[in-house]
Write a protein that holds these residues in place. Structure first.
Motif, PDB file in Angstrom:
ATOM      1  N   LEU A 155      85.329  -7.624  16.081  1.00 41.88           N
ATOM      2  CA  LEU A 155      85.620  -9.155  16.090  1.00 41.88           C
ATOM      3  C   LEU A 155      84.612  -9.995  15.761  1.00 41.88           C
ATOM      4  O   LEU A 155      84.751 -11.253  15.550  1.00 41.88           O
ATOM      5  CB  LEU A 155      86.256  -9.486  17.501  1.00 41.88           C
ATOM      6  N   SER A 156      83.243  -9.410  15.814  1.00 43.01           N
ATOM      7  CA  SER A 156      82.198 -10.282  15.790  1.00 43.01           C
ATOM      8  C   SER A 156      81.993 -10.840  14.213  1.00 43.01           C
ATOM      9  O   SER A 156      82.662 -10.371  13.389  1.00 43.01           O
ATOM     10  CB  SER A 156      80.829  -9.386  15.921  1.00 43.01           C
ATOM     11  N   GLN A 157      81.619 -11.981  14.173  1.00 40.68           N
ATOM     12  CA  GLN A 157      81.542 -12.832  12.941  1.00 40.68           C
ATOM     13  C   GLN A 157      80.548 -12.002  11.903  1.00 40.68           C
ATOM     14  O   GLN A 157      80.818 -12.194  10.773  1.00 40.68           O
ATOM     15  CB  GLN A 157      80.707 -14.447  13.162  1.00 40.68           C
ATOM     16  N   TYR A 158      79.935 -11.023  12.381  1.00 39.82           N
ATOM     17  CA  TYR A 158      79.054 -10.307  11.470  1.00 39.82           C
ATOM     18  C   TYR A 158      79.880  -9.563  10.614  1.00 39.82           C
ATOM     19  O   TYR A 158      79.681  -8.999   9.288  1.00 39.82           O
ATOM     20  CB  TYR A 158      77.850  -9.627  12.092  1.00 39.82           C
ATOM     21  N   PHE A 159      81.231  -8.993  11.224  1.00 42.96           N
ATOM     22  CA  PHE A 159      81.890  -8.131  10.453  1.00 42.96           C
ATOM     23  C   PHE A 159      82.983  -8.885   9.804  1.00 42.96           C
ATOM     24  O   PHE A 159      83.776  -8.531   8.782  1.00 42.96           O
ATOM     25  CB  PHE A 159      82.561  -7.103  11.443  1.00 42.96           C
ATOM     26  N   ARG A 160      83.413 -10.024  10.467  1.00 49.18           N
ATOM     27  CA  ARG A 160      84.658 -10.857   9.746  1.00 49.18           C
ATOM     28  C   ARG A 160      83.956 -11.998   8.833  1.00 49.18           C
ATOM     29  O   ARG A 160      84.711 -12.221   7.905  1.00 49.18           O
ATOM     30  CB  ARG A 160      85.565 -11.446  11.223  1.00 49.18           C
ATOM     31  N   GLY A 161      82.949 -12.547   8.901  1.00 53.86           N
ATOM     32  CA  GLY A 161      82.461 -13.538   7.991  1.00 53.86           C
ATOM     33  C   GLY A 161      81.811 -13.119   6.842  1.00 53.86           C
ATOM     34  O   GLY A 161      81.449 -12.000   6.714  1.00 53.86           O
ATOM     35  N   ARG A 162      81.869 -14.084   5.976  1.00 52.86           N
ATOM     36  CA  ARG A 162      80.916 -13.895   4.756  1.00 52.86           C
ATOM     37  C   ARG A 162      79.851 -14.799   4.619  1.00 52.86           C
ATOM     38  O   ARG A 162      79.862 -15.844   5.138  1.00 52.86           O
ATOM     39  CB  ARG A 162      82.040 -14.075   3.448  1.00 52.86           C
ATOM     40  N   PRO A 221      79.952  -9.394   3.220  1.00 54.83           N
ATOM     41  CA  PRO A 221      80.049  -9.423   4.823  1.00 54.83           C
ATOM     42  C   PRO A 221      78.753  -9.807   5.348  1.00 54.83           C
ATOM     43  O   PRO A 221      77.940  -9.390   5.058  1.00 54.83           O
ATOM     44  CB  PRO A 221      80.636  -8.109   5.227  1.00 54.83           C
ATOM     45  N   ALA A 222      78.822 -10.646   6.419  1.00 53.13           N
ATOM     46  CA  ALA A 222      77.589 -11.335   7.098  1.00 53.13           C
ATOM     47  C   ALA A 222      76.936 -10.299   7.587  1.00 53.13           C
ATOM     48  O   ALA A 222      75.584 -10.158   7.678  1.00 53.13           O
ATOM     49  CB  ALA A 222      78.119 -12.176   8.245  1.00 53.13           C
ATOM     50  N   ILE A 223      77.447  -9.093   8.001  1.00 49.77           N
ATOM     51  CA  ILE A 223      76.501  -7.752   8.629  1.00 49.77           C
ATOM     52  C   ILE A 223      75.512  -7.441   7.615  1.00 49.77           C
ATOM     53  O   ILE A 223      74.524  -6.776   7.937  1.00 49.77           O
ATOM     54  CB  ILE A 223      77.634  -6.819   8.957  1.00 49.77           C
ATOM     55  N   THR A 224      75.713  -7.684   6.443  1.00 50.85           N
ATOM     56  CA  THR A 224      74.614  -7.299   5.397  1.00 50.85           C
ATOM     57  C   THR A 224      73.342  -7.706   5.584  1.00 50.85           C
ATOM     58  O   THR A 224      72.338  -7.061   5.247  1.00 50.85           O
ATOM     59  CB  THR A 224      74.988  -7.758   3.721  1.00 50.85           C
ATOM     60  N   ALA A 225      73.114  -9.116   6.341  1.00 52.37           N
ATOM     61  CA  ALA A 225      71.965  -9.708   6.621  1.00 52.37           C
ATOM     62  C   ALA A 225      71.072  -8.574   7.461  1.00 52.37           C
ATOM     63  O   ALA A 225      69.789  -8.788   7.657  1.00 52.37           O
ATOM     64  CB  ALA A 225      72.235 -10.909   7.477  1.00 52.37           C
ATOM     65  N   PHE A 226      71.809  -7.831   8.252  1.00 51.79           N
ATOM     66  CA  PHE A 226      70.959  -6.735   8.987  1.00 51.79           C
ATOM     67  C   PHE A 226      70.589  -5.499   8.436  1.00 51.79           C
ATOM     68  O   PHE A 226      69.908  -4.760   8.737  1.00 51.79           O
ATOM     69  CB  PHE A 226      71.796  -6.265   9.995  1.00 51.79           C
TER      70      PHE A 226
END
Ligand code: NAD
Length: 442
Positions: free
Chosen positions: A247-254, A260-265
């Motif tokens: 549910l984290s924004q890192y998985f759901r946000g862009r 996907p926001a998780i790519t920042a990591f």
């Protein structure tokens, strides 16, 4: 294009059938004569949804099979190597790839005109340019980059979905020894215009395949390490835990590019810091071990992170064998831009390493100077009030935290008479923006 494909296993055959479907003229080659005759009767030796239909539609027209590799190479413009590369417990077995390479090379000896050889098999980084290319040159007596091109185009299809995966790929990784080789891959994938692609060198292409699989494998083992801990503690359902994580924004946000926001990591640099990541991961390791459940993956996460500052300083040793008396400016001391929180910032182990090596260190941060001085009161570090003061006379600059204020640094360094080594600790600057650029993972 006229395309030959060596190996008619899951990858070779699906690639051949799908490229025929996309309008290319394809010759599939295999050493197994039974496989070849079955294919020429439009009978698939493997089961894959949709493959029979493609064979029925194209065999005898734009798709044919043969055991005659030399003839297939002579009659085509580009050859894809899609033979097996099994892992023997020590290293990948390149026997089939090298045998195919030598056979292709022998055929190229007699062929006029430019030809491109593409490695599609999964091979460890360096295989295409260190093994395949020399085998082709030796057998052909010709020169790669002049008489023929060499490319690497990893395949991401998964069995059971192979035809669909190939016809609707999520990405195309086009690696080549030169632009001309990559352009040949672009022509091959011309019918896949909308698919995002990466043009790169052969080693990066090879590594991208392994990186993708290694990441997925790591995520599964990560979940299982937590599942084992959850079971040891009791009354924790890890599937629910992961639902909460999803549910984290890192998985759901862009992000701005639509990724996907998780790519920042998924970026390389001098390591993570901050009050939470190190503390919470360390606490979970300790809690797991107390519950009789070792946490080897998370232990490695901490160990790798502890190593990154040392590796970042190590980039300077490419230019100076000893760092004694070297003037180094460390820029950005908070753990990320936009905060004065310096807890666990990699700036401190970086400065520790530099001071221990005898370097003369200046340090600057737009907002976190006071906090840095308090947490790391090292007399040998000169904390500076301005960026200009910190970089004045520096032999090297290490950007740990990329504050907006540092965006003008490349222009400033380009104006210097002296050669200043620029270490980009977060890989946020353009590699070509400064005369001497160094970055983690370059
Ligand atoms: P496979 O074992 O199913 O097929 C290989 C074929 O190559 C066999 O039919 C064999 O007879 C033939 N062959 C071997 N040497 C030959 C030669 N000199 N000339 C002609 N034919 C020859 O292999 P696969 O599963 O298709 O995998 C091929 C490569 O693609 C491997 O590197 C693999 O890691 C990679 N890959 C596989 C998958 C997958 O899901 N299977 C997905 C992505 C990448």
């Amino acid at each position: 294009m006229k395309v030959s494909i060596i190996g008619t296993g899951y990858v070779g055959l699906v690639t051949g059938a799908c490229l025929a479907e996309k309008g290319h003229d394809v010759t599939c080659v295999d050493i197994d004569p039974n496989r070849v005759s079955a294919l020429n009767r439009a009978e698939s030796p493997i089961f894959e949804a949709g493959l029979d239909d493609l064979l029925r539609a194209h065999v005898g027209r734009s798709l044919q099979a043969t055991t005659d590799l030399a003839h297939a190479v002579m009659a085509t413009d580009i050859t894809l190597i899609a033979v097996g590369t099994p892992f023997d417990g020590r290293e990948i077995d390149l026997t089939a790839v090298l045998r195919a390479s030598r056979q292709i090379g022998a055929a190229l000896k007699a062929k006029d005109g430019y030809h491109v050889v593409v490695v599609k098999s999964t091979v460890v980084p360096g295989t295409t340019d260190r093994h395949v290319l020399p085998a082709l040159e030796e057998a052909s007596g010709k020169r790669a980059g002049v008489d023929f091109g060499v490319a690497m185009n990893p395949e991401f299809l998964s069995e059971g979905e192979a035809v669909n995966d190939f016809l609707f790929p999520d990405r195309l990784i086009l690696g080549g020894i030169d632009e001309r080789s990559i352009d040949a891959l672009e022509r091959l994938y011309e019918p896949f215009k909308e698919v995002p692609r990466l043009r790169t060198n052969t080693r990066t292409a090879e590594m991208t395949k392994y990186a993708s699989n290694a990441l997925l494998a790591t995520l599964i083992s990560f979940s299982n390490e937590l599942a084992n801990l959850g079971a040891a503690i009791g009354e924790i359902d890890t599937i629910e835990v992961m639902r909460g994580v999803h549910l984290s924004q890192y998985f759901r946000g862009r992000n701005k590019e639509g990724l996907p926001a998780i790519t920042a990591f998924l970026a390389a640099g001098c390591g993570f810091g901050g009050s939470c990541l190190t503390k919470d991961v360390s606490a979970l390791i300790a809690h797991g071990e107390a519950a009789g459940n070792p946490m080897p993956l998370l232990r490695s996460v901490i160990r790798v992170n502890q190593e990154q500052p040392r590796r970042t300083v190590g980039l300077l040793r490419k230019h100076w064998p000893s760092l004694a008396d070297l003037k180094v400016a460390v820029l950005g001391l908070s753990f990320k831009p936009g905060t004065n929180d310096v807890r666990e910032s990699p700036a401190f182990p970086i400065m520790r390493e530099l001071v221990d090596e005898g370097a003369v260190v200046t340090a600057y941060d737009p907002v976190a100077l006071h906090e840095a001085r308090t947490l790391f009161p090292e007399p040998k570090v000169r904390y500076c009030e301005t960026l200009e003061e910190a970089i004045n006379g520096a032999d090297a600059v290490i950007v740990v935290t990329p504050w907006q204020e540092f965006s003008g640094l490349p222009a400033r360094l380009n104006g210097e008479q002296r050669r200043v080594v620029f270490v980009d600790g977060r890989r946020t600057f353009d590699k070509g923006s400064v005369p001497v650029y160094e970055g983690v993972g370059l």
